[in-house]
Design a protein around this motif. Sequence first.
Motif, PDB file in Angstrom:
ATOM      1  N   ARG A   1      37.077 -21.175  35.231  1.00 22.43           N
ATOM      2  CA  ARG A   1      37.634 -22.666  35.486  1.00 22.43           C
ATOM      3  C   ARG A   1      38.804 -22.789  36.407  1.00 22.43           C
ATOM      4  N   TYR A   2      39.747 -21.593  36.571  1.00 18.14           N
ATOM      5  CA  TYR A   2      40.948 -21.783  37.328  1.00 18.14           C
ATOM      6  C   TYR A   2      40.266 -21.670  38.730  1.00 18.14           C
ATOM      7  N   TRP A   3      39.479 -20.712  38.953  1.00 16.98           N
ATOM      8  CA  TRP A   3      39.159 -20.422  40.489  1.00 16.98           C
ATOM      9  C   TRP A   3      38.306 -21.474  40.996  1.00 16.98           C
ATOM     10  N   LEU A   4      37.373 -22.257  40.150  1.00 15.68           N
ATOM     11  CA  LEU A   4      36.611 -23.249  40.802  1.00 15.68           C
ATOM     12  C   LEU A   4      37.303 -24.349  41.116  1.00 15.68           C
ATOM     13  N   ARG A   5      38.410 -24.485  40.119  1.00 13.87           N
ATOM     14  CA  ARG A   5      39.307 -25.832  40.665  1.00 13.87           C
ATOM     15  C   ARG A   5      40.240 -25.546  41.870  1.00 13.87           C
ATOM     16  N   SER A   6      40.418 -24.171  41.981  1.00  9.84           N
ATOM     17  CA  SER A   6      41.391 -24.010  42.960  1.00  9.84           C
ATOM     18  C   SER A   6      40.758 -23.667  44.317  1.00  9.84           C
ATOM     19  N   TYR A   7      39.254 -23.128  43.943  1.00 13.00           N
ATOM     20  CA  TYR A   7      38.527 -23.247  45.263  1.00 13.00           C
ATOM     21  C   TYR A   7      38.363 -24.607  45.835  1.00 13.00           C
TER      22      TYR A   7
ATOM     23  N   VAL B   1      46.737  -6.594  47.053  1.00 12.62           N
ATOM     24  CA  VAL B   1      47.022  -7.944  47.376  1.00 12.62           C
ATOM     25  C   VAL B   1      45.836  -8.232  48.550  1.00 12.62           C
ATOM     26  N   MET B   2      45.386  -9.238  48.946  1.00 18.17           N
ATOM     27  CA  MET B   2      44.602  -9.919  49.857  1.00 18.17           C
ATOM     28  C   MET B   2      45.024 -11.199  50.142  1.00 18.17           C
ATOM     29  N   ASP B   3      44.792 -11.590  51.545  1.00 22.54           N
ATOM     30  CA  ASP B   3      44.917 -12.892  52.232  1.00 22.54           C
ATOM     31  C   ASP B   3      44.172 -13.900  51.212  1.00 22.54           C
ATOM     32  N   ARG B   4      44.565 -15.259  51.166  1.00 16.10           N
ATOM     33  CA  ARG B   4      44.074 -16.180  50.518  1.00 16.10           C
ATOM     34  C   ARG B   4      42.808 -16.587  51.077  1.00 16.10           C
ATOM     35  N   ALA B   5      42.804 -16.665  52.461  1.00 16.60           N
ATOM     36  CA  ALA B   5      41.633 -17.148  53.326  1.00 16.60           C
ATOM     37  C   ALA B   5      40.582 -16.182  52.989  1.00 16.60           C
ATOM     38  N   THR B   6      40.683 -14.952  53.087  1.00 13.82           N
ATOM     39  CA  THR B   6      39.766 -13.742  52.777  1.00 13.82           C
ATOM     40  C   THR B   6      39.115 -14.001  51.409  1.00 13.82           C
ATOM     41  N   PHE B   7      39.936 -14.197  50.441  1.00 16.43           N
ATOM     42  CA  PHE B   7      39.406 -14.396  48.895  1.00 16.43           C
ATOM     43  C   PHE B   7      38.465 -15.727  48.781  1.00 16.43           C
ATOM     44  N   GLN B   8      39.086 -16.720  49.650  1.00 14.00           N
ATOM     45  CA  GLN B   8      38.211 -17.824  49.626  1.00 14.00           C
ATOM     46  C   GLN B   8      36.987 -17.901  50.340  1.00 14.00           C
ATOM     47  N   ASP B   9      36.889 -16.934  51.408  1.00 14.82           N
ATOM     48  CA  ASP B   9      35.428 -16.590  51.904  1.00 14.82           C
ATOM     49  C   ASP B   9      34.604 -15.988  50.917  1.00 14.82           C
TER      50      ASP B   9
ATOM     51  N   LEU C   1      34.728 -16.227  47.720  1.00 19.01           N
ATOM     52  CA  LEU C   1      34.426 -17.272  46.717  1.00 19.01           C
ATOM     53  C   LEU C   1      33.345 -18.060  47.225  1.00 19.01           C
ATOM     54  N   SER C   2      33.168 -18.703  48.619  1.00 17.04           N
ATOM     55  CA  SER C   2      32.222 -19.140  49.498  1.00 17.04           C
ATOM     56  C   SER C   2      30.759 -18.314  49.131  1.00 17.04           C
ATOM     57  N   ALA C   3      31.086 -16.932  49.525  1.00 19.31           N
ATOM     58  CA  ALA C   3      29.557 -16.331  49.558  1.00 19.31           C
ATOM     59  C   ALA C   3      29.208 -15.855  48.133  1.00 19.31           C
ATOM     60  N   ALA C   4      29.912 -16.064  47.118  1.00 19.71           N
ATOM     61  CA  ALA C   4      29.610 -15.845  45.892  1.00 19.71           C
ATOM     62  C   ALA C   4      28.927 -17.025  45.151  1.00 19.71           C
ATOM     63  N   ASN C   5      29.190 -17.919  45.702  1.00 26.37           N
ATOM     64  CA  ASN C   5      28.973 -19.643  45.362  1.00 26.37           C
ATOM     65  C   ASN C   5      28.402 -20.625  46.285  1.00 26.37           C
ATOM     66  N   PRO C   6      27.239 -20.293  46.982  1.00 23.09           N
ATOM     67  CA  PRO C   6      26.811 -21.123  48.163  1.00 23.09           C
ATOM     68  C   PRO C   6      26.699 -22.506  47.615  1.00 23.09           C
ATOM     69  N   GLU C   7      26.123 -22.845  46.519  1.00 28.95           N
ATOM     70  CA  GLU C   7      26.205 -24.303  46.168  1.00 28.95           C
ATOM     71  C   GLU C   7      27.455 -24.937  46.181  1.00 28.95           C
ATOM     72  N   TRP C   8      28.619 -24.464  45.774  1.00 28.05           N
ATOM     73  CA  TRP C   8      29.796 -25.057  45.871  1.00 28.05           C
ATOM     74  C   TRP C   8      30.444 -25.011  47.024  1.00 28.05           C
ATOM     75  N   LYS C   9      29.920 -24.043  48.216  1.00 23.47           N
ATOM     76  CA  LYS C   9      30.374 -23.974  49.398  1.00 23.47           C
ATOM     77  C   LYS C   9      29.599 -25.159  50.430  1.00 23.47           C
ATOM     78  N   THR C  10      28.231 -25.627  49.900  1.00 23.54           N
ATOM     79  CA  THR C  10      27.758 -26.676  50.633  1.00 23.54           C
ATOM     80  C   THR C  10      28.522 -27.939  50.114  1.00 23.54           C
ATOM     81  N   TYR C  11      28.884 -27.904  48.620  1.00 19.12           N
ATOM     82  CA  TYR C  11      29.606 -28.906  48.356  1.00 19.12           C
ATOM     83  C   TYR C  11      30.863 -29.350  48.982  1.00 19.12           C
ATOM     84  N   VAL C  12      31.764 -28.348  49.337  1.00 24.78           N
ATOM     85  CA  VAL C  12      32.899 -28.423  50.291  1.00 24.78           C
ATOM     86  C   VAL C  12      32.457 -28.855  51.340  1.00 24.78           C
TER      87      VAL C  12
END
Length: 295
Positions: A33-39, A112-120, A122-133
């Motif tokens: 729930r948190y990471w979808l909303r934060s993504y 620790v990792m950079d948020r931009a790296t983790f955002q990428d 998240l995008s790779a793991a959830n391509p349908e939400w990446k398309t939505y964004v």
Amino acid sequence: MSRQLPEQESASTPAFYHELVDSTEKGFAFRQRYWLRSYLGYTPVRDALPNTTHYALAALQYSSIIPKLITQNVDGLHHKALSSVWNTAHKQERILELHGSLHKVHCSHGHVMDRATFQDRLSAANPEWKTYVDELEATGQRPRTNPDGDVELEGIAYDSFRVPECATCLAENRHNSILKPELIFFGESIRQDVRDRSYADIEHCSRLFLVGTTLATYSAFRLLRHALELKKPVLMLNIGPTRADPLSGLEKIEMSSRIVMRDAVRAVLGSRVDDDPIIERMLRSGVVQPPSEDD
């Protein structure tokens, strides 16, 4: 999955620290729930620009009028306002993010990792939400984003959202999906080193200037109280009631910082504004944000 821009909820349910670090299936559901909303909400935070108050304070920092700045904000905009004149190490020395930052992510084992790296990731793991964004960005639409990078969603199922595991933990033959941004959540304590540094900054300052805060969180309120106990002069610039209003020794100006800060900085710095092109540029910079209808 809906392709419509999410409707605003009447209230956002906050994420609690104990929920995010829960190692059970229930905890994993909280993290979904948190990471979808934060993504969805991170891109507006990442792309946000400093406003005129950020730049006015940056001019005072650059001029050494403000030797230390303590912020409750987690968006990194104070750093952005100084990015053209100070390097990362100098900004970290002079700016204390009391409640952490959205721009770093760490796992429960301290990697620790950079948020931009983790955002990428998240995008790779959830391509349908990446398309939505991508569709939202192409049309210029943005879901309403809270200051902590969380968006308000309604009627969304979170159980299909995939949260990547910590890559460093996997390299160490350990499965670990307990990751969170480096910010303080409800129910979480501020790190001792951050607390100690905040108190030291108060003890070493000659006076305290508070801008745009109600001091609702105790971590900030206790710093003001500590300054008053040390007989430091304290001035607050804020519209509306605050937790500090009953305290004696506090001077308060009920006015928006966006209205007065540029002129105040010009009055403090005098001829230095015209003599230093960096200061002059800072006082011409910044997004102008009039009050919203909600305000």
